[in-house]
Design a protein around this motif. Structure first.
Motif, PDB file in Angstrom:
ATOM      1  N   VAL A  17      -1.182   0.272  -1.037  1.00 16.21           N
ATOM      2  CA  VAL A  17      -1.034  -0.198   0.349  1.00 16.21           C
ATOM      3  C   VAL A  17       0.221   0.400   0.984  1.00 16.21           C
ATOM      4  N   ALA A  18       1.311   0.484   0.219  1.00 19.46           N
ATOM      5  CA  ALA A  18       2.562   1.043   0.735  1.00 19.46           C
ATOM      6  C   ALA A  18       2.369   2.486   1.189  1.00 19.46           C
ATOM      7  N   VAL A  19       1.691   3.275   0.357  1.00 20.46           N
ATOM      8  CA  VAL A  19       1.433   4.674   0.710  1.00 20.46           C
ATOM      9  C   VAL A  19       0.453   4.758   1.876  1.00 20.46           C
ATOM     10  N   LEU A  20      -0.600   3.955   1.805  1.00 21.18           N
ATOM     11  CA  LEU A  20      -1.640   4.005   2.830  1.00 21.18           C
ATOM     12  C   LEU A  20      -1.102   3.605   4.197  1.00 21.18           C
ATOM     13  N   GLN A  21      -0.264   2.578   4.248  1.00 17.29           N
ATOM     14  CA  GLN A  21       0.283   2.142   5.531  1.00 17.29           C
ATOM     15  C   GLN A  21       1.227   3.187   6.131  1.00 17.29           C
ATOM     16  N   ALA A  22       1.992   3.866   5.276  1.00 16.90           N
ATOM     17  CA  ALA A  22       2.840   4.951   5.777  1.00 16.90           C
ATOM     18  C   ALA A  22       1.981   6.064   6.348  1.00 16.90           C
ATOM     19  N   TYR A  23       0.900   6.382   5.654  1.00 18.13           N
ATOM     20  CA  TYR A  23      -0.016   7.438   6.107  1.00 18.13           C
ATOM     21  C   TYR A  23      -0.707   7.046   7.402  1.00 18.13           C
TER      22      TYR A  23
END
Length: 262
Positions: free
Chosen positions: A238-244
Motif C-alpha cells: 500500500v505504501a508503494v502503491l499510494q506513492a505511485y
C-alpha cells in the motif's frame, strides 16, 4: 504505538484516532513538535542521505547501491514522467514528480518500521500540502502552455452544445479545481490512517491475548500475530502503491493541462 490495556480489569482498548494527535514533545521557535513530526524529520533525513550517497560519486559501472538509487530514479522518469508527458515535458516536471514520489514513499514506510510505527503521511498536513503542490503545478502547466485558453477550455470543453454549458461548466469546475486536490488528500490520508489502526489492532490484540488473558487465549495471540505480519506485508504494498498513484495522478493532471486543445 500499541493500544493500552487496563491493568485493573484486563479490559482491551483498541486503537483510536487520538493516536494521530500525540502530545507535544518540545517546541522550536514556538512551533510544537510531536512524535509524528520527529518521524517526518527522520524520513526526510533518510531521503537526503540515501540520494546524496547514491549520486555523490556516480560511476560508469555502478555498484549495488548506486544501481538501486538509479533504478528508483529511472522508475519515476520512465514509467511516470516520460510515459505520460513525453520526453520534453517529462524532463521538465521530473524533479517535482520524483520528489513527490519518494517523499510519499518514505513517509508511508515509517508506518511499518519498528519503534516508529506510524506513517509520517498519516496526518492531514502532509497529503494536503502535496495535493496543493499538485494543484498549483497542473494549473501553472496549463497557463504556461496556453495563457488565454486554459481556463476557457477547462470550463467550456469543445463539442458541447452551448445550452448545456449551464450544466457542464459547474461540473467541470468542481471536478477539475475542487475534487482533484480533495481526492488526492483523502486517498493518501485515509489509507495511512486505516493501515496504522489495523496494525495496532492486530499487534495489541496479540499482546492482550498473550500477556493479559494467557492460557488457551494464547492460541488467538498466534492468530492475531500472523494476521499482523500479513498485514504488515500488505502495508508495504500500500505504501508503494499510494506513492505511485499520487504521483501518476499528478502527472495525468499535468498532461491534461498541457494537452493540445489548451
Amino acid at each position: 504505538m500499541i493500544a493500552k490495556t487496563a491493568e485493573d480489569g484486563g479490559e482491551f482498548h483498541g486503537p483510536s484516532i487520538s493516536e494521530f494527535f500525540p502530545d507535544v514533545l518540545f517546541t522550536i521557535a514556538g512551533i510544537p513538535v510531536t512524535r509524528i513530526h520527529l518521524i517526518q524529520f527522520l524520513a526526510t533525513a533518510a531521503i537526503v542521505l540515501i540520494f546524496t550517497l547514491g549520486t555523490r560519486r556516480m560511476q560508469i559501472i555502478p555498484g549495488r547501491f548506486q544501481s538501486l538509487v538509479e533504478m528508483g530514479l529511472d522508475f519515476v522518469r520512465v514509467n511516470i514522467a516520460e510515459d505520460l508527458l513525453g520526453k520534453k515535458d517529462g524532463q521538465r516536471f521530473l524533479p517535482i514528480l520524483t520528489t513527490m514520489f519518494f517523499m510519499i514513499l518514505f513517509f508511508n514506510l515509517t508506518g511499518i518500521i519498528p519503534f516508529l510505527n506510524i506513517a509520517g503521511s498519516s496526518i492531514v498536513a502532509v497529503p494536503l500540502l502535496l495535493a496543493l503542490i499538485s494543484y498549483v503545478t497542473f494549473i501553472y502547466a496549463g497557463i504556461k502552455k496556453s495563457p488565454k485558453n486554459f481556463f476557457k477550455n477547462s470550463l467550456f470543453p469543445s463539442g458541447v452544445p452551448p445550452f448545456l454549458y449551464i450544466i457542464v461548466t459547474p461540473l467541470e469546475f468542481i471536478s477539475t479545481f475542487i475534487i482533484r486536490p480533495v481526492t488526492l488528500t483523502l486517498r493518501l490520508l485515509m489509507n495511512m490512517i486505516v493501515g496504522h489502526l489495523m496494525l495496532v489492532l492486530f499487534f495489541s490484540a496479540t499482546q492482550f491475548f498473550l500477556f493479559t488473558l494467557g492460557g488457551w487465549w494464547s492460541a488467538l495471540a498466534a492468530g492475531s500475530f500472523a494476521f499482523g505480519l500479513a498485514f504488515t506485508l500488505f502495508e508495504i504494498l500500500v505504501a508503494v502503491l499510494q506513492a505511485y498513484v499520487f504521483t501518476i495522478l499528478t502527472a495525468v493532471y499535468i498532461q491534461l493541462a498541457v494537452a493540445e486543445e489548451h
